[in-house]
Design an enzyme around this catalytic site. Sequence first.
Site, short mmCIF file in Angstrom:
data_model
loop_
_atom_site.label_atom_id
_atom_site.label_comp_id
_atom_site.label_asym_id
_atom_site.label_seq_id
_atom_site.Cartn_x
_atom_site.Cartn_y
_atom_site.Cartn_z
CB CYS A 1 49.61 -64.57 -8.12
SG CYS A 1 49.42 -64.83 -6.34
CB CYS B 1 48.05 -61.94 -6.06
SG CYS B 1 49.55 -62.76 -5.49
CG ASP B 2 46.20 -60.53 -9.30
OD1 ASP B 2 46.30 -59.64 -8.43
OD2 ASP B 2 47.11 -60.80 -10.11
#
Length: 310
Positions: A136, A139-140
């Site tokens: 993701c 997300c990261d």
Amino acid sequence: MSDIQDVVIIGSGPAGYTAAIYLGRAGYRPLVIAGALTPGGQLVNTTTVENFPGFPDGILGPDLMDAMQRQAEQFGARLVWDDVVSVDFDDDVHTVTCDQGDVFQARTVVVTTGSTVRKLQVPGEETFAGRGVSYCATCDGFFFRNKPIVVVGGGDSACEEALFLTRFGSSVTLIHRRDEFRASKIMQERVRSNPDITLMMNTVVERVNGSDAGAESITVRNRATDEVTDVPVNGIFVAIGHTPATDFLHGALALDDDGYILVDGASTRTSVPGVFAAGDAVDRVYRQAISAAGMGCRAALDAQRYLSGD
């Protein structure tokens, strides 16, 4: 056979728990079949979540799911730690059968079983998951600021992630196993015209390498020449697709060609009256905790309207 429930929620995660919170507060005491092995969805395998509202310092994925579970239970949700293996939606009262043999009947059902990421299935991938390997970018990506990044994949999602990650990485390399992308023409043009993205076509990842500090390189092989090289990298973003967890439905609901549940417009209504769906089993575009939670809220409200006859 149990008594007839007002609502059975199949699956947990942000969508399932949010639906349970709303339905619980409405007095329906939903029964949540949360899963036997992976209750809480993909977030239980995530480290720090920094983009869920209300947590300025971030929160661990498992802690967020635990808090949602406890909040749902506080409002009357009841949890069953099992997996659904089959359903029967042919009658007005729907039947749900679990792996351990329990059978539940309900006036309404909310499906929030999510999806699973497709993995590379190469040595080192599991070892460095959360320590360099990610599924993701939203997300990261932040964790790899000014570090070399690779994205693996050839569809729209891979191209979108590569473009997004250029704002973080010291370099971004897009690796695809074929000589042509599967992505839409406009996404291909955007990637090819971006000077911050390097393309490695006809190339497959053979191994993820690293140390206790995290991922440090990947071993790749050119499919045309069989040449094997090591590419220094700290962030490996795998974007080769998702598989919706809908096999247990066995045709009970209308699905698209990839197995995602079809819903009616902006609602969460499925092809069967009284059955609703939310989260990543429906959403192939956003796949975020907050969007899944929002859809879980909508499913709960749609179920309430159905139960009240509106």
